[in-house]
Design a protein around this motif. Structure first.
Motif, mmCIF file in Angstrom:
data_model
loop_
_atom_site.group_PDB
_atom_site.id
_atom_site.type_symbol
_atom_site.label_atom_id
_atom_site.label_comp_id
_atom_site.label_asym_id
_atom_site.label_seq_id
_atom_site.Cartn_x
_atom_site.Cartn_y
_atom_site.Cartn_z
ATOM 1 N N TYR A 165 0.724 -1.113 -0.012
ATOM 2 C CA TYR A 165 -0.074 -0.265 0.067
ATOM 3 C C TYR A 165 0.983 1.105 -0.134
ATOM 4 N N ASP A 282 -8.508 4.959 11.567
ATOM 5 C CA ASP A 282 -9.413 5.224 10.476
ATOM 6 C C ASP A 282 -9.091 6.545 10.278
ATOM 7 N N ASP A 283 -8.570 7.445 10.128
ATOM 8 C CA ASP A 283 -8.617 8.823 9.765
ATOM 9 C C ASP A 283 -8.284 9.187 8.161
ATOM 10 N N VAL A 284 -9.032 10.020 7.797
ATOM 11 C CA VAL A 284 -8.448 9.766 6.303
ATOM 12 C C VAL A 284 -8.631 11.288 5.889
ATOM 13 N N SER A 294 -4.820 7.618 4.102
ATOM 14 C CA SER A 294 -4.613 7.593 5.322
ATOM 15 C C SER A 294 -4.270 8.807 5.940
ATOM 16 N N ARG A 295 -4.486 9.659 6.949
ATOM 17 C CA ARG A 295 -3.607 10.400 7.190
ATOM 18 C C ARG A 295 -2.689 10.033 8.065
ATOM 19 N N ILE A 336 -6.723 6.396 -1.161
ATOM 20 C CA ILE A 336 -8.234 5.807 -0.796
ATOM 21 C C ILE A 336 -8.922 5.577 -1.714
#
Length: 342
Positions: A165, A282-284, A294-295, A336
């Motif tokens: 990723y 799970d921060d975007v 993904s932050r 993402i």
């Protein structure tokens, strides 16, 4: 036979295509014969078809696919379309050549137990190892990606990690003469070693204690570090690592929108009261162009690349590319996919 018609042997002589190739292209509809004798099956061609036959001969030599051969012939005098088709194929050939050279390097190093010795700045090697570690995979089903690759060539050391990723690479320039044995030709990649976490930790601890220029010995079986006051030897992992060079070339070669890393850091980074960056798992964050990332992953990549540099956002589907100003550190990060509207 009409004076305007040529036998298949004559058009073969004028174009360079074999008779069997001319029959094949006739059957495929790329160069149909002008006339076919119903009794003998002899094919005859108009003199104006020599040019098309010569085009086919040239496209055959560069292994252009049949569909693209047909597109070139159909384009006629449309130079822009023909150029687009041929240049696209040329890029594929160049990519294939780079891949072949890289694979030859891997095979050569493996076949003759290739090794490399380079002298590098120990502090810079330590920094490179720590800067790429965030991209090491934690998936037990992908053991090779749970290691860091060190690869030596004429430029020095390439330190690479990837979990599919994201990918992180740091280069460490040579500080002295490079001596190699069993390495490949230009672009081959040279000998390398995969270090799993325990071996990597041992190298990091050793470099932290022994500063200055060190000599690094790379071989498939393991790695040696010779410093001013002590030496270290660790075993390598017996596994195949992905060809990261191809991945980087494809990502860097894509159409991108560039902007300075510092311009987005304030948008990307959230801080606590003490000014320390943090992010939930799970921060975007949405970047310019609508790319969702993904932050936490992006923050790790920013830290790995270091201050300054450029962020290149793909104009289509592809990874984000973060690169340091000095060209010695690079990170790729897959965006993402946006959630579909309910």
């Amino acid at each position: 036979m009409s004076d305007d018609l040529l036998s298949i042997g004559e058009i073969s002589r004028r174009s360079g295509l074999t008779v069997s190739a001319l029959r094949f292209y006739d059957r495929q509809g790329l160069l149909p014969a002008t006339s076919v004798d119903p009794f003998t099956g002899y094919r005859r061609y108009h003199a104006t078809q020599v040019r098309q036959a010569r085009l086919l001969a040239g496209m055959r030599r560069i292994e252009l696919p049949l569909a693209e051969m047909a597109a070139v012939l159909d384009a006629g005098p449309d130079a822009e379309t023909v150029d687009d088709l041929l240049q696209s194929h040329l890029r594929r050939l160049e990519t294939g050549l780079r891949q072949a050279r890289s694979e030859v390097g891997r095979l050569m190093a493996l076949a003759v137990d290739g090794c490399a010795r380079v002298r590098v700045d120990g502090a810079r090697l330590l920094q490179a190892l720590t800067r790429v570690r965030y991209a090491v995979a934690r998936d037990p089903e992908l053991p090779a990606l749970g290691a860091v690759l060190l690869e030596g060539d004429e430029d020095g050391l390439h330190v690479v990690a990837t979990d599919r990723y994201r990918l992180a690479m740091a280069k460490v320039a040579v500080a002295g003469k490079t001596v190699t044995a069993g390495s490949a030709g230009p672009g081959g990649g040279g000998p390398g070693v995969l270090l799993e976490a325990p071996a990597l930790d041992a190298v990091v601890a050793h470099l932290a204690q022994d500063a200055g220029v060190v000599e690094v010995g790379l071989a498939h079986a393991g790695l040696e570090v010779r410093g001013a006051s002590s030496d270290l030897a660790v075993a390598g992992m017996d596994a195949a690592f992905p060809d990261y060079r191809v991945v980087i070339e494809q990502a860097v070669g894509q159409d991108t929108l560039s902007q300075g890393v510092e311009e987005i850091e304030d948008v990307v980074a959230r801080t606590t009261g003490e000014g320390v960056r943090h992010a939930e798992a799970d921060d975007v964050v949405e970047l310019p162009g609508g790319h969702l990332v993904s932050r936490p992953f992006l923050l790790e990549a920013l830290e790995g690349v270091g201050p300054g540099g450029q962020l290149r956002l793909p104009s289509g589907v592809g990874p984000l590319v973060l690169s340091a100003d000095d060209g010695e550190r690079l990170a790729l990060l897959m965006p993402i996919a946006p959630r579909e509207a309910p």
